[in-house]
Design an enzyme around this catalytic site. Sequence first.
Site, PDB file in Angstrom:
ATOM      1  N   GLY A 159     -22.217  -6.018  46.632  1.00 37.98           N
ATOM      2  CA  GLY A 159     -21.106  -5.201  47.092  1.00 37.98           C
ATOM      3  C   GLY A 159     -21.288  -3.764  46.663  1.00 37.98           C
ATOM      4  O   GLY A 159     -22.403  -3.293  46.427  1.00 37.98           O
ATOM      5  N   THR A 240     -21.178  -7.971  34.221  1.00 35.49           N
ATOM      6  CA  THR A 240     -20.048  -7.042  34.219  1.00 35.49           C
ATOM      7  C   THR A 240     -19.060  -7.396  35.324  1.00 35.49           C
ATOM      8  O   THR A 240     -18.242  -6.561  35.711  1.00 35.49           O
ATOM      9  CB  THR A 240     -20.526  -5.589  34.397  1.00 35.49           C
ATOM     10  OG1 THR A 240     -21.321  -5.509  35.595  1.00 35.49           O
ATOM     11  CG2 THR A 240     -21.348  -5.122  33.215  1.00 35.49           C
ATOM     12  N   ARG A 242     -17.212 -11.159  36.370  1.00 33.81           N
ATOM     13  CA  ARG A 242     -16.156 -12.032  35.886  1.00 33.81           C
ATOM     14  C   ARG A 242     -16.766 -13.100  34.984  1.00 33.81           C
ATOM     15  O   ARG A 242     -17.797 -13.688  35.316  1.00 33.81           O
ATOM     16  CB  ARG A 242     -15.397 -12.698  37.043  1.00 33.81           C
ATOM     17  CG  ARG A 242     -14.445 -11.764  37.784  1.00 33.81           C
ATOM     18  CD  ARG A 242     -13.272 -11.356  36.896  1.00 33.81           C
ATOM     19  NE  ARG A 242     -12.273 -10.549  37.572  1.00 33.81           N
ATOM     20  CZ  ARG A 242     -12.273  -9.226  37.607  1.00 33.81           C
ATOM     21  NH1 ARG A 242     -13.263  -8.552  37.022  1.00 33.81           N
ATOM     22  NH2 ARG A 242     -11.301  -8.570  38.216  1.00 33.81           N
ATOM     23  N   ASP A 266     -19.810  -7.888  29.479  1.00 34.30           N
ATOM     24  CA  ASP A 266     -18.557  -7.128  29.437  1.00 34.30           C
ATOM     25  C   ASP A 266     -17.372  -8.043  29.719  1.00 34.30           C
ATOM     26  O   ASP A 266     -16.229  -7.628  29.580  1.00 34.30           O
ATOM     27  CB  ASP A 266     -18.583  -5.988  30.461  1.00 34.30           C
ATOM     28  CG  ASP A 266     -17.344  -5.100  30.371  1.00 34.30           C
ATOM     29  OD1 ASP A 266     -17.079  -4.589  29.264  1.00 34.30           O
ATOM     30  OD2 ASP A 266     -16.644  -4.950  31.393  1.00 34.30           O
ATOM     31  N   GLU A 271      -9.934 -14.036  28.585  1.00 36.37           N
ATOM     32  CA  GLU A 271      -9.775 -12.701  28.002  1.00 36.37           C
ATOM     33  C   GLU A 271      -8.300 -12.385  27.761  1.00 36.37           C
ATOM     34  O   GLU A 271      -7.484 -12.534  28.697  1.00 36.37           O
ATOM     35  CB  GLU A 271     -10.372 -11.650  28.941  1.00 36.37           C
ATOM     36  CG  GLU A 271     -11.858 -11.818  29.155  1.00 36.37           C
ATOM     37  CD  GLU A 271     -12.420 -10.843  30.173  1.00 36.37           C
ATOM     38  OE1 GLU A 271     -13.637 -10.855  30.370  1.00 36.37           O
ATOM     39  OE2 GLU A 271     -11.628 -10.075  30.783  1.00 36.37           O
ATOM     40  N   HIS A 300     -14.372  -6.052  28.345  1.00 32.96           N
ATOM     41  CA  HIS A 300     -13.979  -5.787  29.730  1.00 32.96           C
ATOM     42  C   HIS A 300     -13.617  -4.313  29.910  1.00 32.96           C
ATOM     43  O   HIS A 300     -12.582  -3.950  30.486  1.00 32.96           O
ATOM     44  CB  HIS A 300     -12.807  -6.666  30.158  1.00 32.96           C
ATOM     45  CG  HIS A 300     -12.749  -6.906  31.633  1.00 32.96           C
ATOM     46  ND1 HIS A 300     -12.387  -8.112  32.181  1.00 32.96           N
ATOM     47  CD2 HIS A 300     -13.011  -6.085  32.687  1.00 32.96           C
ATOM     48  CE1 HIS A 300     -12.415  -8.026  33.507  1.00 32.96           C
ATOM     49  NE2 HIS A 300     -12.793  -6.799  33.833  1.00 32.96           N
TER      50      HIS A 300
END
Length: 338
Positions: A159, A240, A242, A266, A271, A300
């Site tokens: 993407g 980085t 999900r 990340d 979380e 994150h």
Amino acid sequence: MTRATVLYSEKSYADDSVEQRIYGPDVRVIFPPEPTTSLADLSDADCAAAEGLMILRFKVNAADLKRFPRLRAICRMGVGYDNLDRAAAADRQIMVLNVPDYGTTEVADHAMALVLSLRRGLLLHHEAQRASPPAVWRYVDDPLVRRSSVQTFGIVGMGRIATAVALRAKAFGFRVVFYDPYLPNGVELGLGIERAATLEALLEQTDTLSVHAPLTRDTRGMLGLRQLSLLPKGAVVVNTARGPIIDIDALAILLKSGHLAGVGLDVVPVEPPVEPVPELLLAYRAREAWTLGRLIITPHSAFYTPQAWDDIRSKSAETMRAALLGPRPQNVISPESD
């Protein structure tokens, strides 16, 4: 005259100047008067009035939607929308929107920073030179350190962010290959990179893997122990996107065994982390030897710069205004998008 009412589920900014500028007199904006920890903290009156709902951290399920009889649009103030029950929203004919373009460069830079920190041995040197006594004043000879141009940089998903990462990786000399079954043929030609026909084919040739897929029914758990074991010995994995896309326990097994030379995350599956905390995170916090210089975890935060934080605010408001007042909705996420 007010034509619509937008409710913010959190108050993340000190004033409403940006919202007033973008919405103008056409939209009544409601911010919660007190700090909120979930949608349950919002008043019934505010929920009843809302035609637009702005969501940053909170989840929205079918039961939550019953409190919003006038709701026409929900905007996730970010890229990911896995915390929104899109099927329930569709049943109520509520549009689900996101903001896909606020932190593209930041996340791409962060992914490359994780890669380069590991692949150039920066973390190994950081640990070695602050040890007591410090290591000898010389380079570290370790499988983690490799020239970019002899590596294949594999990307899962292609993407906006992944495209930015691919261009950065190319600039550093990596051979770049990606896997994304949802893109039409020829994307690779436009970017000047290569494409793998299957996930397995990508992993088998990847020295450094960067994950950039959304979290969907298909991608949840798609990188487990079997898949990650296909990576060549000495590979690096960076995520980085999900956390639930990758089996974090599999990462621990493969990093501890030496099959993986390094891991940069990340995101993690839950979380902020709660009990039971995954072994990988426990070992990282305890500075266990097999993690030193080989594992880096950030909270994150890849999206963040002050500029990106401002973009979230303005682009979210612009997206909501377009959905409620026209001329046409933008960034609409369909219920079938996963």
